[in-house]
Design a protein around this motif. Structure first.
Motif, PDB file in Angstrom:
ATOM      1  N   GLY A 105       0.579  -7.049   1.140  1.00  0.00           N
ATOM      2  CA  GLY A 105       0.404  -7.733   0.175  1.00  0.00           C
ATOM      3  C   GLY A 105      -0.275  -6.842  -0.539  1.00  0.00           C
ATOM      4  O   GLY A 105      -0.161  -5.578  -0.432  1.00  0.00           O
ATOM      5  N   GLY A 106      -1.132  -7.192  -1.399  1.00  0.00           N
ATOM      6  CA  GLY A 106      -1.708  -7.333  -2.621  1.00  0.00           C
ATOM      7  C   GLY A 106      -0.417  -6.633  -3.930  1.00  0.00           C
ATOM      8  O   GLY A 106       0.446  -6.650  -3.691  1.00  0.00           O
ATOM      9  N   ASN A 107      -1.387  -5.779  -4.715  1.00  0.00           N
ATOM     10  CA  ASN A 107      -0.595  -5.433  -6.100  1.00  0.00           C
ATOM     11  C   ASN A 107      -0.065  -3.998  -5.858  1.00  0.00           C
ATOM     12  O   ASN A 107       0.019  -3.108  -5.832  1.00  0.00           O
ATOM     13  CB  ASN A 107      -1.685  -5.049  -7.133  1.00  0.00           C
ATOM     14  CG  ASN A 107      -2.530  -6.646  -7.564  1.00  0.00           C
ATOM     15  OD1 ASN A 107      -1.953  -7.727  -7.468  1.00  0.00           O
ATOM     16  ND2 ASN A 107      -3.303  -6.451  -7.401  1.00  0.00           N
ATOM     17  N   ILE A 108       1.571  -4.128  -6.531  1.00  0.00           N
ATOM     18  CA  ILE A 108       2.352  -2.679  -5.940  1.00  0.00           C
ATOM     19  C   ILE A 108       2.866  -2.634  -7.168  1.00  0.00           C
ATOM     20  O   ILE A 108       2.600  -3.555  -8.225  1.00  0.00           O
ATOM     21  CB  ILE A 108       3.507  -3.047  -5.317  1.00  0.00           C
ATOM     22  CG1 ILE A 108       3.219  -3.926  -3.011  1.00  0.00           C
ATOM     23  CG2 ILE A 108       4.610  -2.222  -4.819  1.00  0.00           C
ATOM     24  CD1 ILE A 108       4.360  -3.998  -2.864  1.00  0.00           C
ATOM     25  N   MET A 109       2.215  -1.162  -7.695  1.00  0.00           N
ATOM     26  CA  MET A 109       3.075  -0.735  -9.479  1.00  0.00           C
ATOM     27  C   MET A 109       4.310   0.349  -9.004  1.00  0.00           C
ATOM     28  O   MET A 109       3.775   1.532  -7.897  1.00  0.00           O
ATOM     29  CB  MET A 109       1.761   0.483  -9.546  1.00  0.00           C
ATOM     30  CG  MET A 109       2.112   0.912 -10.808  1.00  0.00           C
ATOM     31  SD  MET A 109       0.500   2.334 -11.443  1.00  0.00           S
ATOM     32  CE  MET A 109       2.013   3.462 -11.201  1.00  0.00           C
ATOM     33  N   GLU A 110       5.383   0.173  -8.563  1.00  0.00           N
ATOM     34  CA  GLU A 110       6.636   0.576  -9.174  1.00  0.00           C
ATOM     35  C   GLU A 110       6.551   1.600 -10.160  1.00  0.00           C
ATOM     36  O   GLU A 110       6.353   1.574 -11.105  1.00  0.00           O
ATOM     37  CB  GLU A 110       7.392  -0.150  -9.123  1.00  0.00           C
ATOM     38  CG  GLU A 110       7.452  -1.480  -7.849  1.00  0.00           C
ATOM     39  CD  GLU A 110       8.785  -2.372  -8.016  1.00  0.00           C
ATOM     40  OE1 GLU A 110       9.371  -2.019  -8.811  1.00  0.00           O
ATOM     41  OE2 GLU A 110       8.681  -2.970  -7.198  1.00  0.00           O
ATOM     42  N   GLN A 111       6.138   3.395  -9.662  1.00  0.00           N
ATOM     43  CA  GLN A 111       6.482   4.016 -10.799  1.00  0.00           C
ATOM     44  C   GLN A 111       7.896   4.566 -10.961  1.00  0.00           C
ATOM     45  O   GLN A 111       8.570   4.992 -12.216  1.00  0.00           O
ATOM     46  CB  GLN A 111       6.152   4.995  -9.814  1.00  0.00           C
ATOM     47  CG  GLN A 111       5.261   6.654 -10.809  1.00  0.00           C
ATOM     48  CD  GLN A 111       4.295   7.615 -10.445  1.00  0.00           C
ATOM     49  OE1 GLN A 111       3.633   7.879  -9.525  1.00  0.00           O
ATOM     50  NE2 GLN A 111       3.980   7.894 -11.788  1.00  0.00           N
TER      51      GLN A 111
END
Length: 182
Positions: A105-111
């Motif tokens: 869970g949580g906000n995933i930042m896909e770089q």
């Protein structure tokens, strides 16, 4: 006075088998330092080996016991824990860890594909419930520069939260009073 309940040590063997999947390949720890040379000397003595990568602003040890990618840098961040991570050895493992991030869970930042820390990698970021940034990545090659950090979060440094006590860099009376009560 409260009665303390014992904490559960972990998942049951049945849960452990379903949660485990393939184990992480290597833990990554990145520490921001103010004096690279002094820190390289300290960590080289602590780990009984010289860094596998040494640049003017960055050093990295690829330790096998324990399996840790330990990095330090003077990249303008406040000294201390910068971020933690999970380094994998294949695209398949990376997608497995990405699945774990979604489950956590949580906000995933896909770089995605990036150049950072003198390496080319594919990576994503997530913050844990305490606000510590976790990087998941697969390194695909070397890079001749540190990288510009484009796409990364502005603040990946684990820092004291408002009202936190006993942080080494905090010299307030409130912190001293809090710590002396132990």
């Amino acid at each position: 006075m409260h009665a303390c309940r014992p904490m559960q040590a972990g998942p049951s063997p049945r849960e452990s088998a379903s949660l485990k999947g393939n184990a992480m390949k290597r833990l990554h720890v990145h520490v921001a330092v103010s004096d690279l040379s002094r820190s390289v000397g300290f960590y080289s003595a602590l780990f009984a080996m010289r860094p596998s990568v040494l640049k003017s602003d960055y050093a990295k040890w690829m330790l096998d016991d324990p399996r840790v990618n330990f990095a330090i840098s003077t990249r303008g961040r406040k000294p201390g824990l910068d971020h933690l991570g999970i380094q994998v050895e294949s695209q398949e493992e990376l997608h497995e860890v990405y699945g774990r991030l979604r489950e956590a869970g949580g906000n995933i930042m896909e770089q995605g594909q990036t150049a950072c820390c003198y390496a080319k990698s594919e990576k994503s970021w997530i913050d844990d419930p305490a606000g510590i940034s976790w990087e998941t990545f697969h390194t695909t090659g070397e890079n001749i520069t540190y990288g510009d950090g484009s796409g990364e979060r502005d603040a990946r440094v684990a820092t004291a939260k408002e009202g936190a006590c006993c942080m080494p860099e905090v010299a307030s009376q409130q912190s001293a009073a809090c710590c002396s009560q132990r």
